[in-house]
Motif scaffolding. Structure first.
Motif, PDB file in Angstrom:
ATOM      1  N   ASP A 107     -15.234  -3.161 -15.295  1.00 13.56           N
ATOM      2  CA  ASP A 107     -15.008  -3.614 -16.038  1.00 13.56           C
ATOM      3  C   ASP A 107     -13.547  -3.679 -15.592  1.00 13.56           C
ATOM      4  O   ASP A 107     -13.307  -4.963 -16.143  1.00 13.56           O
ATOM      5  N   GLU A 108     -13.135  -2.921 -14.798  1.00 15.61           N
ATOM      6  CA  GLU A 108     -12.301  -3.195 -13.033  1.00 15.61           C
ATOM      7  C   GLU A 108     -11.866  -4.461 -13.162  1.00 15.61           C
ATOM      8  O   GLU A 108     -12.774  -4.865 -12.293  1.00 15.61           O
ATOM      9  N   SER A 109     -10.987  -5.302 -13.041  1.00 17.72           N
ATOM     10  CA  SER A 109     -10.224  -6.390 -12.551  1.00 17.72           C
ATOM     11  C   SER A 109      -8.862  -6.177 -12.128  1.00 17.72           C
ATOM     12  O   SER A 109      -8.184  -5.582 -12.022  1.00 17.72           O
ATOM     13  N   CYS A 110      -8.499  -6.249 -10.893  1.00 15.17           N
ATOM     14  CA  CYS A 110      -7.202  -6.585 -10.626  1.00 15.17           C
ATOM     15  C   CYS A 110      -6.920  -8.309 -10.399  1.00 15.17           C
ATOM     16  O   CYS A 110      -7.125  -9.299  -9.522  1.00 15.17           O
ATOM     17  N   ALA A 111      -5.144  -7.939  -9.985  1.00 13.67           N
ATOM     18  CA  ALA A 111      -4.922  -9.756  -9.962  1.00 13.67           C
ATOM     19  C   ALA A 111      -4.133  -9.249  -8.128  1.00 13.67           C
ATOM     20  O   ALA A 111      -4.040  -8.435  -7.790  1.00 13.67           O
ATOM     21  N   ALA A 112      -4.266 -10.384  -7.948  1.00 12.03           N
ATOM     22  CA  ALA A 112      -3.414 -10.749  -6.232  1.00 12.03           C
ATOM     23  C   ALA A 112      -2.709 -11.331  -6.228  1.00 12.03           C
ATOM     24  O   ALA A 112      -1.984 -12.024  -6.950  1.00 12.03           O
ATOM     25  N   VAL A 113      -1.469 -10.090  -5.205  1.00 12.72           N
ATOM     26  CA  VAL A 113       0.059 -10.975  -5.668  1.00 12.72           C
ATOM     27  C   VAL A 113       0.467 -11.181  -3.440  1.00 12.72           C
ATOM     28  O   VAL A 113       0.159 -10.470  -2.779  1.00 12.72           O
ATOM     29  N   TYR A 114       0.948 -11.886  -3.592  1.00 15.76           N
ATOM     30  CA  TYR A 114       1.121 -12.642  -2.043  1.00 15.76           C
ATOM     31  C   TYR A 114       2.574 -12.675  -1.831  1.00 15.76           C
ATOM     32  O   TYR A 114       3.598 -13.469  -2.451  1.00 15.76           O
ATOM     33  N   GLY A 115       2.678 -12.290  -0.469  1.00 15.96           N
ATOM     34  CA  GLY A 115       4.343 -12.648  -0.124  1.00 15.96           C
ATOM     35  C   GLY A 115       4.629 -12.117   0.942  1.00 15.96           C
ATOM     36  O   GLY A 115       3.804 -12.052   2.283  1.00 15.96           O
ATOM     37  N   TYR A 116       6.076 -11.491   1.118  1.00 12.20           N
ATOM     38  CA  TYR A 116       6.331 -11.287   2.863  1.00 12.20           C
ATOM     39  C   TYR A 116       7.134 -10.231   2.946  1.00 12.20           C
ATOM     40  O   TYR A 116       7.860  -9.606   1.504  1.00 12.20           O
ATOM     41  N   ALA A 117       6.779  -8.737   3.846  1.00 10.98           N
ATOM     42  CA  ALA A 117       7.000  -7.308   3.467  1.00 10.98           C
ATOM     43  C   ALA A 117       7.851  -7.835   4.516  1.00 10.98           C
ATOM     44  O   ALA A 117       8.329  -7.963   5.338  1.00 10.98           O
ATOM     45  N   SER A 118       9.041  -7.103   4.025  1.00 10.78           N
ATOM     46  CA  SER A 118      10.379  -6.696   5.249  1.00 10.78           C
ATOM     47  C   SER A 118      10.706  -4.880   5.170  1.00 10.78           C
ATOM     48  O   SER A 118      10.249  -4.290   4.256  1.00 10.78           O
ATOM     49  N   GLY A 119      11.916  -4.341   6.129  1.00 11.47           N
ATOM     50  CA  GLY A 119      11.944  -3.413   6.401  1.00 11.47           C
ATOM     51  C   GLY A 119      11.153  -2.542   7.148  1.00 11.47           C
ATOM     52  O   GLY A 119       9.866  -2.912   8.004  1.00 11.47           O
ATOM     53  N   THR A 120      11.381  -0.708   6.670  1.00  9.94           N
ATOM     54  CA  THR A 120      10.895   0.055   7.628  1.00  9.94           C
ATOM     55  C   THR A 120       9.670   0.869   7.177  1.00  9.94           C
ATOM     56  O   THR A 120       9.410   1.445   6.275  1.00  9.94           O
ATOM     57  N   VAL A 121       8.887   0.617   8.318  1.00 11.01           N
ATOM     58  CA  VAL A 121       7.564   1.411   7.524  1.00 11.01           C
ATOM     59  C   VAL A 121       8.304   2.912   7.020  1.00 11.01           C
ATOM     60  O   VAL A 121       8.546   3.358   8.154  1.00 11.01           O
ATOM     61  N   SER A 122       7.526   3.064   5.748  1.00 13.74           N
ATOM     62  CA  SER A 122       7.889   4.979   5.822  1.00 13.74           C
ATOM     63  C   SER A 122       6.672   5.602   4.399  1.00 13.74           C
ATOM     64  O   SER A 122       6.490   4.658   4.158  1.00 13.74           O
ATOM     65  N   THR A 123       6.271   6.568   5.022  1.00  6.91           N
ATOM     66  CA  THR A 123       5.651   7.290   4.139  1.00  6.91           C
ATOM     67  C   THR A 123       5.703   8.072   2.920  1.00  6.91           C
ATOM     68  O   THR A 123       5.924   8.556   2.628  1.00  6.91           O
ATOM     69  N   ASP A 124       7.194   7.829   2.702  1.00 11.67           N
ATOM     70  CA  ASP A 124       7.985   8.990   2.058  1.00 11.67           C
ATOM     71  C   ASP A 124       7.752   8.872   0.574  1.00 11.67           C
ATOM     72  O   ASP A 124       7.962   9.913  -0.138  1.00 11.67           O
TER      73      ASP A 124
END
Length: 204
Positions: free
Chosen positions: A135-152
Motif C-alpha cells: 500500500d506504499e505511495s510516493c509523492a513526486a517533487v520536481y525542481g532544480y539541483a545546485s551545488g557540488t556532489v557529495s556522499t558525506d
C-alpha cells in the motif's frame, strides 16, 4: 467489491512490515493475501483508514547551467542483488511536508541543494508504487539541483553513486541498465521534452 474480514501483522520491523489479509472476493471465494506496508499497525494501514498520505518522496531534478542533466542515483538493491538506476528518494518523516522531505533527501543522498517547483497537484500527489504487493505511495517533487556532489551525508548502510546524466547517457541507461519503472518513465520525458519539465505544462 471484495470484503476484508481480518488483517494480521506478521512482522515488527522499523520501516516495512508484512501483513496477512483474510478476505472474501466479489465471487464469494476466500482470499489469503500478503501486503507489505510502511504502517506500524493494522489500524494505520490504508485499507483501514481510507486515506493516502505519502510514505515517501521521489525527486526529479535537473542540474547544470543549461538544465540539461538529470540527477540520478545508482544504488545497490538487495532484492535484485545488484545496482539499479533510480531517482533520489526517501521516506517522509512524521509531521514533515513532503516538499521538505525532498530537499532533505536530495541533500542526504547527493549533497546537492534542491529548489522545488510549484506544479499542478495532479503531478505531485501520492501515487501507489507497487499496488499488487504494497500500500506504499510516493509523492513526486520536481525542481532544480545546485551545488557540488557529495556522499558525506549518506547513511553507512547505503551504497549509492550519484550520476548527473545528459541525454546521451540517459539513452544508454535505458538501453543497457536496470532502472526502476518510475524513473524510466520520467527519463523518457527527459529525452522528449524540448525544454525542461515541458510535460508539467500540460494541465495548465
Amino acid at each position: 467489491m471484495g470484503k476484508i474480514n481480518q488483517v494480521r501483522k506478521l512482522t515488527d520491523n522499523a520501516y516495512l512490515n508484512l501483513y496477512n489479509v483474510k478476505a472474501t472476493s466479489i465471487h464469494n471465494t476466500p482470499v489469503d493475501y500478503f501486503v507489505a506496508s510502511r504502517a506500524k499497525s493494522e489500524k494505520e494501514m490504508k485499507l483501514s483508514t481510507g486515506e493516502n498520505p505519502p510514505d515517501g518522496v521521489i525527486i526529479y531534478s535537473l542540474y547544470g547551467e543549461k538544465k540539461d542533466k538529470v540527477v540520478l542515483i545508482r544504488q545497490y538493491r538487495y532484492p535484485i542483488g545488484t545496482y539499479a538506476y533510480e531517482f533520489p528518494a526517501g521516506l517522509v518523516e512524521k509531521g514533515e511536508d513532503y516538499h521538505d522531505s525532498a530537499v532533505r533527501e536530495l541533500y542526504e543522498e547527493t549533497g546537492l541543494t534542491l529548489t522545488p517547483l510549484k506544479v499542478d497537484e495532479a503531478y505531485q500527489k501520492p501515487y501507489f508504487t507497487s499496488v499488487g504487493m504494497s500500500d506504499e505511495s510516493c509523492a513526486a517533487v520536481y525542481g532544480y539541483a545546485s551545488g557540488t556532489v557529495s556522499t558525506d551525508a549518506q547513511e553507512a548502510s547505503e551504497e549509492i553513486q550519484v550520476v548527473l546524466a545528459d541525454r546521451e547517457e540517459v539513452k544508454r541507461i535505458l538501453r543497457e541498465e536496470r532502472v526502476s519503472i518510475m524513473c524510466a518513465y520520467m527519463l523518457m520525458h527527459f529525452l522528449k521534452d524540448e525544454k525542461p519539465f515541458d510535460f508539467l505544462e500540460v494541465l495548465k
